[in-house]
Structure formats: C-alpha cells, structure tokens
Write a protein that holds these residues in place. Sequence first.
Motif: not given
Length: 244
Positions: A175-185, A112-126
């Motif tokens: 709830x079952x999607x584990x955060x993976x450490x990977x390169x930023x988008x 995607x040219x850009x990603x817009x996110x709203x009302x969602x805690x950052x994934x890295x915070x788990x």
Amino acid sequence: MDAYRWFKGLGRREDADIRLLCFHYAGGSASMFRDWAHLLPGSIEPVSVQLPGRADRFLETPHTSMTALVDELIEVLEPTLDKPFACYGASMGARVSWALAHSLGDRHLPLPRKLYVSSSTAPVLKEVVRGWNEDDDKLVAYMRELGGTPPEVLGDDDLLTALLPILRADLTVLGTHAYRTSSPLKVPLHAFAGRDDEEASPDLMAQWCVETSAGFGMDVIDTGHFLNDVGLQQVIDVISSDLG
C-alpha cells in the motif's frame, strides 16, 4: 545464517541448471511451496523466500517498506547470483519479485532469466491496496472475501491475533509502495490469472505486459485468487516447460 533465514531449500539440487526463487503471498510463508520440489523437474531447484515475521522468523519484525525489504533481500541474495535464477511470485510475492528485479537492474547485478507472476493486479494500474490502513474487523472481512484462509483460523481469536499484524505489515509494503515510471524490465514475464479472481482478474493482470520489453505471455486458469490443485498444476507445467 542470513541466507538460512531468508531462503528455504525445498530439495537440494546441486546439479540443477537453474534456481527458482518463490515468493509467498501476503500473510503467507515459505511453506506454501513445500511440494514444489516434487512437482518440478530435477533441472530446476525451487527455493522459497521466507520474509521476516512468520514461521521460523516469527520473532523478527516484519517489513512495512518495499524498499527496505528489497534492500535487505539483495544483501543476502547477491552472493548466490553466480547461478542462473528465475522468480515466481504469488499475489504480494509478484510485486516483491518485480521490485527485486528492478533493484537488481539498478545495481547492475544479474537479472532473473524469467519472471512469473500470479494473482496480482498489474503495477501500472495503481490499484488501491485494501486492508492495510483499516481496523481489524475490516481486515478480517477482507480475508473472508478473498478466501484461502481456513475457517478454523478465522474462528480462532488467538490465531487471528498472531496473524493480523503480519498480514497488515505485508499489505503496508504494498500500500505504501509508489509506482515509478521506469524502463520496462529486460526480462521475459509470464502472468497467471485466475478466471474467478475478482481481486486480480485476467483484465487487470494483462497489463503486466507493459512491465517487460523481453516478451510477455499470460495463461488464464480455472481458479480464484488462491491456486487450486488444477491451477497449481498449470503453473508447474508452464514453468517446467520454460525452464526445464
């Protein structure tokens, strides 16, 4: 037919410069974006993504795995990737669009040219996802706490019986999607945080910045977890300015 089930055109715009894929929140449906074609400029073609298990897809089994959901979505989406696109995701939709972008990158497909996110805690915070592994009474209490669900739905046992399995499946995806450490988008990312959103506060959303190496911005808007009219207009204004 697969594309018709997944993608709901909100106003056919063959001459639009870019397509905006819109992802609904948990328990929601594509209809939450029904007014976006009238709000966005003609150079942007909004397309709402309809997940299985709701609205015209109510006979289909809803996904309970992010991997399976994104794999199926890419299968249907890939033939359309010849046109530039961006993504907007609300709450659960933010995580789905983020996971989609990573999977597209893993497959060396257009991003995607850009990603817009709203009302969602950052994934890295788990952050622990609530509701998906609790009984129906606690899930309904969670819905009341979040707001956004009409009182007539909360007070109708038949409607709740139809809605709860869809909502539970959507929350299970998260709830079952584990955060993976990977390169930023390598995709610019813009977050919208509700000033009064206790579920995904501005502080919790600010950490989306670690998910991109291509530029991050955030607007704090005067709304709760679900966008009010003022918040919606702010989102539309930013997207229109960026993409239009």
